[in-house]
Design a protein around this motif. Structure first.
Motif, mmCIF file in Angstrom:
data_model
loop_
_atom_site.group_PDB
_atom_site.id
_atom_site.type_symbol
_atom_site.label_atom_id
_atom_site.label_comp_id
_atom_site.label_asym_id
_atom_site.label_seq_id
_atom_site.Cartn_x
_atom_site.Cartn_y
_atom_site.Cartn_z
ATOM 1 N N UNK A 124 14.471 -13.103 21.233
ATOM 2 C CA UNK A 124 13.046 -12.893 21.509
ATOM 3 C C UNK A 124 12.274 -12.715 20.213
ATOM 4 N N UNK A 125 12.865 -11.965 19.300
ATOM 5 C CA UNK A 125 12.200 -11.651 18.039
ATOM 6 C C UNK A 125 11.861 -12.868 17.206
ATOM 7 N N UNK A 126 12.653 -13.947 17.339
ATOM 8 C CA UNK A 126 12.387 -15.126 16.532
ATOM 9 C C UNK A 126 11.093 -15.813 16.936
ATOM 10 N N UNK A 127 10.544 -15.439 18.085
ATOM 11 C CA UNK A 127 9.274 -16.012 18.507
ATOM 12 C C UNK A 127 8.076 -15.315 17.861
ATOM 13 N N UNK A 128 8.309 -14.193 17.173
ATOM 14 C CA UNK A 128 7.201 -13.492 16.513
ATOM 15 C C UNK A 128 6.918 -14.198 15.186
ATOM 16 N N UNK A 129 6.115 -15.225 15.237
ATOM 17 C CA UNK A 129 5.711 -15.955 14.041
ATOM 18 C C UNK A 129 4.538 -15.239 13.384
ATOM 19 N N UNK A 130 4.106 -15.762 12.254
ATOM 20 C CA UNK A 130 2.961 -15.165 11.570
ATOM 21 C C UNK A 130 1.708 -15.216 12.451
ATOM 22 N N UNK A 131 1.540 -16.322 13.151
ATOM 23 C CA UNK A 131 0.372 -16.453 14.021
ATOM 24 C C UNK A 131 0.406 -15.407 15.125
ATOM 25 N N UNK A 132 1.571 -15.210 15.732
ATOM 26 C CA UNK A 132 1.673 -14.218 16.800
ATOM 27 C C UNK A 132 1.542 -12.799 16.245
ATOM 28 N N UNK A 133 2.040 -12.578 15.017
ATOM 29 C CA UNK A 133 1.882 -11.267 14.394
ATOM 30 C C UNK A 133 0.402 -10.954 14.178
ATOM 31 N N UNK A 134 -0.362 -11.956 13.779
ATOM 32 C CA UNK A 134 -1.805 -11.774 13.620
ATOM 33 C C UNK A 134 -2.446 -11.457 14.969
ATOM 34 N N UNK A 135 -2.008 -12.135 16.016
ATOM 35 C CA UNK A 135 -2.556 -11.880 17.355
ATOM 36 C C UNK A 135 -2.215 -10.459 17.817
ATOM 37 N N UNK A 136 -0.986 -10.021 17.566
ATOM 38 C CA UNK A 136 -0.587 -8.664 17.945
ATOM 39 C C UNK A 136 -1.398 -7.634 17.170
ATOM 40 N N UNK A 137 -1.613 -7.883 15.885
ATOM 41 C CA UNK A 137 -2.419 -6.971 15.066
ATOM 42 C C UNK A 137 -3.852 -6.931 15.564
ATOM 43 N N UNK A 138 -4.363 -8.084 16.003
ATOM 44 C CA UNK A 138 -5.722 -8.134 16.542
ATOM 45 C C UNK A 138 -5.850 -7.275 17.795
ATOM 46 N N UNK A 139 -4.818 -7.297 18.627
ATOM 47 C CA UNK A 139 -4.818 -6.449 19.825
ATOM 48 C C UNK A 139 -4.844 -4.972 19.431
ATOM 49 N N UNK A 140 -4.061 -4.614 18.405
ATOM 50 C CA UNK A 140 -4.040 -3.225 17.928
ATOM 51 C C UNK A 140 -5.426 -2.798 17.440
#
Length: 370
Positions: free
Chosen positions: A117-133
């Motif tokens: 599952x963790x391999x799906x956390x790309x830079x783009x998704x990390x930015x999206x997760x940070x945006x949610x935070x």
């Protein structure tokens, strides 16, 4: 009701807050310069570190100068509007930092415990997760501006925050909701994730010990190093935010007259110290960021970033090359060995790792702990 401090305490508080702001600004600017200079550290996990750094820098710029000047002047200088701005800014950026700490714990858990599952956390998704935070932090910070609770003076009148001392049902409900969502929940997530990570690393080391006892001692040191980092993260978080949370709850549900001006001021200052230790924990204890800083220092002397390569980096690249060449692949339940950004950017690879268990766990632990 505002409480007073003696003149010496006012001045000492002002100097302390100013020093925290200066050190915090310096440390977080260095983090952001590292991102600009060294593209190799722009990994998904480090996106979260950048998010924390941006919020901490914002506190240094928009929060500390205001409270420091008020303390040194022994009175609030910025009126009611300034109080609302200060309360909003510090609540907003503080919540961003807290939320992102939880995201980092989730990221480490998924990469190490659930690599498929963790391999799906790309830079783009990390930015999206940070945006949610950031959005969640903004949501809780805006509520007092639109009528659910309010921002007002706290302690000795040098700072402003949420209205803790109120008997109104709506105000109490806001405080309880904020406490549960922005303190209890992040701590619960961090404990769950880091316990899972530690158990996985320990299990991996046990497997390696059975196949390659000689390297078991080395990986035990790696485990201890990783656990030390996790322990420091958790303790720093608790030390900085627990006293403030406890005082806030005492103000809401207890008798405020038992909370002196000093006991109300010290927890607020402790919470501000997080802008100093966050760069230290997540950067100084991160091998890739240390390389980036060495690169920055070299840049200052040689003026050419692209051609620089530190010998430590070359040595590790040779080790990675040696580890990943001329060794057959087979399936293995622990997941993938390559946990860096290159694998995560390419999508989820098959669950294949090196067929030599000693090499498997060594790579698995070393790449997980830095």
């Amino acid at each position: 009701m505002e409480k007073q401090l003696d003149n010496l305490t006012y001045y000492a508080t002002g100097v302390t807050i100013a020093l925290i702001g200066i050190l915090g600004a310096f440390g977080n600017i260095m983090v952001q310069l590292a991102f600009i200079i060294d593209k190799k550290i722009r990994t998904p996990t480090n996106i979260f570190i950048l998010s924390i750094s941006l919020s901490d820098l914002a506190i240094s710029v928009f929060g500390n100068p205001i409270s420091a000047s008020a303390s040194l002047s022994r009175r609030w200088l910025f009126g009611e509007a300034g109080c609302k701005w200060y309360g909003f800014a510090n609540t907003f950026f503080g919540l961003v930092s807290i939320n992102t700490h939880a995201l980092i714990a989730i990221d480490r858990y998924l990469i190490i415990v659930k690599p498929h599952i963790g391999c799906y956390i790309t830079k783009k998704r990390a930015v999206m997760m940070s945006t949610v935070a950031w959005f969640l932090a903004l949501l809780w910070s805006v509520f007092p501006l639109i009528g659910w609770s309010e921002y007002t003076f706290e302690g000795a009148g040098m700072m402003c925050s949420v209205l803790w001392q109120s008997d109104e049902t709506d105000d109490v409900l806001y405080v309880v909701s904020l406490f549960l969502s922005s303190f209890v929940l992040p701590i619960t997530i961090m404990i769950f994730c880091y316990v899972g990570v530690f158990r996985t690393l320990r299990s991996a080391a046990s497997i390696q010990a059975a196949w390659n006892p000689e390297s078991a001692e080395k990986n035990l040191k790696v485990q201890k190093s990783f656990f030390k980092m996790v322990f420091i993260i958790a303790m720093a978080y608790l030390i900085s935010w627990t006293p403030y949370s406890v005082v806030a709850l005492m103000s809401t549900f207890g008798d405020p007259k038992y909370i002196s001006a000093t006991s109300a001021t010290i927890p607020a200052i402790l919470a501000k110290t997080s802008i100093i230790y966050n760069p230290i924990i997540y950067v100084v204890m991160n091998r890739n960021f240390r390389r980036a800083f060495l690169k920055m220092m070299t840049c200052c002397f040689h003026g050419n970033v692209d051609k620089m390569k530190h010998p430590v980096q070359e040595d590790n690249q040779m080790k990675d090359k040696k580890l990943t060449t001329e060794i057959p692949l087979t399936t293995y339940p622990l997941g993938t060995t390559r946990l860096d950004s290159n694998v995560r950017e390419c999508g989820c690879p098959p669950v294949e790792v090196l067929s030599i268990p000693g090499q498997i766990v060594s790579s698995f632990i070393e790449k997980s702990a830095v």
